[in-house]
Design an enzyme around this catalytic site. Structure first.
Site, PDB file in Angstrom:
ATOM      1  N   TYR A  85      -9.105  -6.199 -13.484  1.00  0.00           N
ATOM      2  CA  TYR A  85      -8.283  -5.107 -13.298  1.00  0.00           C
ATOM      3  C   TYR A  85      -8.453  -4.208 -15.072  1.00  0.00           C
ATOM      4  O   TYR A  85      -8.718  -4.859 -15.542  1.00  0.00           O
ATOM      5  CB  TYR A  85      -6.904  -5.974 -13.246  1.00  0.00           C
ATOM      6  CG  TYR A  85      -7.021  -6.419 -11.843  1.00  0.00           C
ATOM      7  CD1 TYR A  85      -7.815  -6.193 -10.658  1.00  0.00           C
ATOM      8  CD2 TYR A  85      -5.762  -8.018 -11.194  1.00  0.00           C
ATOM      9  CE1 TYR A  85      -7.763  -7.369  -9.231  1.00  0.00           C
ATOM     10  CE2 TYR A  85      -5.957  -8.496  -9.655  1.00  0.00           C
ATOM     11  CZ  TYR A  85      -6.930  -8.030  -8.697  1.00  0.00           C
ATOM     12  OH  TYR A  85      -7.101  -8.628  -7.060  1.00  0.00           O
TER      13      TYR A  85
ATOM     14  N   LEU B 296       0.612  -5.511   3.019  1.00  0.00           N
ATOM     15  CA  LEU B 296       1.297  -4.313   3.746  1.00  0.00           C
ATOM     16  C   LEU B 296      -0.376  -3.222   3.774  1.00  0.00           C
ATOM     17  O   LEU B 296      -0.267  -2.012   3.997  1.00  0.00           O
ATOM     18  CB  LEU B 296       2.254  -3.196   2.828  1.00  0.00           C
ATOM     19  CG  LEU B 296       3.048  -4.569   2.381  1.00  0.00           C
ATOM     20  CD1 LEU B 296       4.752  -3.490   1.700  1.00  0.00           C
ATOM     21  CD2 LEU B 296       3.730  -4.713   4.189  1.00  0.00           C
TER      22      LEU B 296
ATOM     23  N   GLY C  26      -2.560  -1.970   2.096  1.00  0.00           N
ATOM     24  CA  GLY C  26      -2.766  -0.702   1.505  1.00  0.00           C
ATOM     25  C   GLY C  26      -1.253   0.682   1.668  1.00  0.00           C
ATOM     26  O   GLY C  26      -1.912   1.538   1.204  1.00  0.00           O
ATOM     27  N   GLY C  27      -0.946   0.310   2.064  1.00  0.00           N
ATOM     28  CA  GLY C  27       0.350   1.061   2.660  1.00  0.00           C
ATOM     29  C   GLY C  27       0.917   1.491   3.704  1.00  0.00           C
ATOM     30  O   GLY C  27       2.134   1.964   4.135  1.00  0.00           O
TER      31      GLY C  27
ATOM     32  N   LEU D 260       1.973  -0.915   6.565  1.00  0.00           N
ATOM     33  CA  LEU D 260       2.417  -1.338   7.030  1.00  0.00           C
ATOM     34  C   LEU D 260       3.444  -0.867   6.544  1.00  0.00           C
ATOM     35  O   LEU D 260       4.883  -1.327   6.035  1.00  0.00           O
ATOM     36  CB  LEU D 260       2.247  -2.793   6.646  1.00  0.00           C
ATOM     37  CG  LEU D 260       1.377  -3.296   8.232  1.00  0.00           C
ATOM     38  CD1 LEU D 260       0.564  -4.310   7.607  1.00  0.00           C
ATOM     39  CD2 LEU D 260       1.021  -2.346   9.312  1.00  0.00           C
ATOM     40  N   GLY D 261       3.646  -0.067   5.137  1.00  0.00           N
ATOM     41  CA  GLY D 261       4.789   0.272   3.861  1.00  0.00           C
ATOM     42  C   GLY D 261       5.487   1.339   4.614  1.00  0.00           C
ATOM     43  O   GLY D 261       6.426   2.372   4.031  1.00  0.00           O
ATOM     44  N   GLY D 262       5.952   1.981   6.171  1.00  0.00           N
ATOM     45  CA  GLY D 262       7.022   2.559   6.451  1.00  0.00           C
ATOM     46  C   GLY D 262       5.675   4.133   5.785  1.00  0.00           C
ATOM     47  O   GLY D 262       6.621   4.784   6.031  1.00  0.00           O
TER      48      GLY D 262
END
Length: 302
Positions: free
Chosen positions: A33, A193, A195-196, A198-200
């Site tokens: 990372y 989520l 990669g976003g 599912l995050g709205g």
């Protein structure tokens, strides 16, 4: 994973301090990372945070991973005995600690037999450099093979599996989750989520936020489901990101989803997921939107 590339060191320190204030003390990272080969940028940030003292290391359950390339020579990647030894020593130096709580294989290594893998891990345990061993991105049969190899050596084996699992990606329900349940592994899903997605994401785009090309392509593919999902979250009166995390917390074998906050505000926002109770009706609605799998072989046989 965001610490370094997307989040400054100062903000990373603040996020980790805030996590402890909230009672969150399991931190997951990996030697690769930071995404500059061989540098271990994120582990170094964590190490400098530990060095600030104040019980930061003692209160943290630190998990890191090895597999990805940290150099240009053959044994600077994957799970050979030599790389396990060298990678562990390097992670310990970067994180300024004398032990790793959970040392994880970031991926299955088809070129290294589990007998070699376990011998190297057992030596690290005997030296007090690691406490437990986990896996990531293992198939169900890899978990079984690893555990049976460990059983023959009379060693503990894997204690956790870090798998790609969320409302959009439910393939682990076929064999990975049953294997975790049978062998007693905790499941710690990554990308909870998607990669976003599912995050709205739709409401964020409506407010002028842009999406990466990769996310935009995935959104085009799943737009109907995402529209139905965000509408259902509106019915619940909850943020889509928190519903996605809460759903994972309701799934069998899941210890906790791995969140990746870039800011303190994102971290604070996820705490609501711990309070959301999804009843059978709500879970059924989510299954209608994002169909899952039965355990194999019943999914495709009888």
């Amino acid at each position: 994973m965001n610490f370094g590339p997307q989040t400054t060191e100062e903000d990373s320190f603040a996020i980790m301090d805030r996590a402890h204030e909230l009672g969150i003390n399991f931190f997951d990272t990996a030697n690769v990372y930071g995404w500059k080969k061989g540098e271990g940028i994120t582990e170094n940030i964590i190490g400098r945070w530990f060095a600030k003292g104040g019980g930061r290391r003692e209160r943290t359950v630190i998990a890191t991973k090895l597999f990805g390339s940290m150099g240009d020579w053959p044994n600077e990647e994957k799970l050979s005995a030599l790389n396990i030894r060298r990678a562990a020593e390097a992670s310990l130096r970067r994180m300024q600690t004398d032990y790793i709580d959970v040392y994880q294989a970031h991926h299955v290594d088809r070129d290294t037999p589990f007998e070699e893998f376990w011998e190297a891990m057992d030596i690290l345990k005997q030296q007090g450099k690691i406490l437990y061993v986990g896996s990531s991105n293992f198939a169900g049969w890899h978990i079984a093979k690893a555990q049976e190899s460990a059983r023959r050596r009379s060693t503990l084996g894997l204690v956790s599996e870090q798998s790609h699992y969320n409302l959009l990606v439910r393939a682990p329900e076929l064999e990975v989750i049953p294997a975790c349940e049978d062998y007693g592994l905790g499941l710690i899903p990554w990308s909870p989520l998607a990669g976003g997605l599912l995050g709205g994401i739709l409401r964020k785009i409506d407010k002028g936020r842009s999406a990466t090309d990769q996310i935009a392509a995935q959104l085009d593919k799943h737009r109907d489901k995402i529209e139905r999902y965000e509408a259902f979250c509106d019915e619940l009166g909850e943020d889509p990101a928190n519903v996605g995390l809460a759903w994972l917390l309701h799934q069998r074998a899941v210890t906790a989803p791995i969140i990746g906050p870039r800011t303190i505000e994102q971290l604070d926002g996820t705490i609501r997921a711990l309070e959301i109770e999804l009843d059978d009706k709500a879970l059924a609605r989510l299954d209608e939107i994002f169909p899952g799998y039965k355990t194999a072989p019943e999914e495709y046989a009888w």
